[in-house]
Enzyme design. Structure first.
Site, short mmCIF file in Angstrom:
data_model
loop_
_atom_site.label_atom_id
_atom_site.label_comp_id
_atom_site.label_asym_id
_atom_site.label_seq_id
_atom_site.Cartn_x
_atom_site.Cartn_y
_atom_site.Cartn_z
CE LYS A 71 -3.94 1.74 2.77
NZ LYS A 71 -4.79 1.37 3.94
CB SER A 104 -8.19 2.99 3.13
OG SER A 104 -7.32 2.41 4.08
CB SER A 128 -8.41 -0.07 5.77
OG SER A 128 -9.20 1.05 6.04
#
Length: 458
Positions: A85, A158, A182
């Site tokens: 990420k 996310s 997330s």
């Protein structure tokens, strides 16, 4: 080294790829090239990557090839293409956190996570798209990350790009963060396995924090066994999970969190998850309903903490650069500066009390289960203001308590052919037991089949 079909390669497990490396049937260069090729082909539709690290990845792949050709000892992640990420600092490589604020930020140091992956010999080939600063909203400069099962739907957030990429066969794992769901929510939306380990299991040094009291780092993979392999390599305390995969859950005491299963869930989700509970019972687990006092009010604990801690991290940019944020992110930051200190400290005390309530439940159960998300993937990223479903109601409680939780595919909805996830929650630092149960469930429930009907063969 002899080759094999590219699509066949990219959907193999980490163990299978490692075996091919050691038998010299496949090269890390071949696998990395196949991964990068698939990224080039699919990312225009998925929008799962912000930065691709192709040159460095291929350099590491050649180094790994030399190691395997010489028959040298190498760990389980050696030569395995993995993405991360874009919230982890990477020295000399852009780290945007999906924001305009950091669109040109190039750190001068690496995060502990990135260093750990490199030390394990993993090939980090890209940095994944994400909701802006992991705060619930995509920045319009980057656009939505799409779901491999349906390009017209979100991958969830996310850790959006992480889930989308792994589900689409672009890399064998990704590392995301989870502050309120997330990792688990996008994993559920995309039909993969996502773990939020026990709080502070993975070092957060070098992470761009959203909320230090709630942030967790964990792996997203296609199989439970792959997930365990990745956690072994990135956890601060080394644990070997090989022995946990016994193939049996007979005698495990599993508590069904009924309030999170029946409350405001899509009917097809309820059907699939209740069928999963029945299967667990048929496999020998002792299934009983359980209630956790205060779980329905956990947002009242989490939001003063999340809002105030996030605003603290952004005090150098907000309000001066308020217009550079997505509107929803800016609104959250404004609200965070208005949280009284007394409310924040009271919420921290309530957080500790809630964790003890969850601990008390584990006096009688080995594992807790509930749906991961109340619905399959939506067309647009759910927001805090969503009034149809509360998308963090089933995940956020275990960020507040800090207990490990993993999501595994429970099936697909009949009407839209979209994945649904079931969540297993365990005692502190007992990832082994939830891995054991999740693996048995995934294996008996059909194992990992190439999902994503829209991308297979493209």
């Amino acid at each position: 080294m002899a080759g094999t079909g590219e699509e066949e390669l990219v959907f193999k497990s980490i163990t299978e790829i490692g075996g091919l490396y050691r038998s010299k049937k496949v090269s890390p260069v071949e696998v990395t090239n196949a991964t990068l090729k698939r990224l080039d082909e699919l990312n225009p539709k998925l929008n799962a990557f912000i930065t691709v690290i192709a040159e460095k990845a291929l350099q590491k792949a050649h180094e790994a090839e030399d190691v395997f050709m010489k028959g040298e000892t190498a760990g389980k992640l050696y030569g395995i293409p993995i993405s991360i990420k874009d919230i982890f600092r990477t020295k000399g490589i852009k780290t945007t956190a999906g924001s305009r604020i950091l669109k040109d930020y190039i750190p001068d140091e690496d995060s502990a996570l990135y260093n750990t992956l490199n030390d394990a010999g993993a090939i980090v080939f890209g940095k994944n798209h994400m909701l802006e600063f992991a705060y619930g909203f995509v920045h319009p400069d980057y656009g939505q990350c799409n779901n491999p099962w349906d390009f017209n739907r979100t991958a969830g957030g996310s850790s959006t790009g992480s889930a989308s990429a792994v589900a689409a066969g672009i890399g064998f794992a990704s590392i995301g963060t989870d502050t309120g769901g997330s990792i688990r929510l996008p994993s559920s939306f995309c039909g993969i396995v996502g773990l939020k380990p026990t709080y502070e299991t993975v070092s957060r040094n070098g992470l761009l924090h959203l909320s230090h009291s709630l942030d967790h780092i964990g792996p997203l993979t296609r199989t439970v066994k792959d997930n365990a392999i990745v956690l072994e390599s990135i956890a601060s305390k080394k644990v070997n999970y090989d022995a946990v995969f016994s193939g049996s859950i007979k005698g495990l005491k599993i508590g069904v969190i009924r309030s999170l299963t029946d409350s405001r869930a899509h009917p097809e989700v309820s059907t699939l998850v209740n069928a999963a509970f029945q299967l667990l019972g048929e496999l020998g687990a002792e299934m009983m309903d359980v209630e956790i006092p205060g779980i329905d009010a956990v947002m009242e604990i989490a939001f003063p903490i999340l809002l105030s801690e996030a605003s603290f991290y952004h005090k150098g940019w907000y309000p001066e650069r308020a217009s550079d944020y997505a509107a929803g992110t800016a609104g959250n930051l404004k609200e965070g500066f208005n949280v009284p200190a007394v409310s924040y400290l009271e919420a921290l005390a309530q957080k500790r009390a809630f964790a003890e309530k969850v601990n008390a439940v584990f006096d009688n159960f080995d594992i807790l289960v509930c749906p991961t998300s109340p619905s399959p993937a939506t067309e647009r990223d759910p927001t805090f203001e969503d009034t149809t479903y509360d998308y963090t109601q089933r995940t956020l409680p275990f960020n507040v308590s800090g207990h490990p939780a993993i999501t595994v595919p429970a099936g697909v909805t009949p009407s839209q052919n979209l994945p649904v996830g079931i969540q297993f929650i365990g005692r502190y630092f007992d990832e082994a037991t939830i891995y054991r149960a999740a693996d048995v469930f995934q294996t008996v429930n059909g194992g990992y089949k190439i999902p994503c009907p829209l991308v297979v063969g493209k």
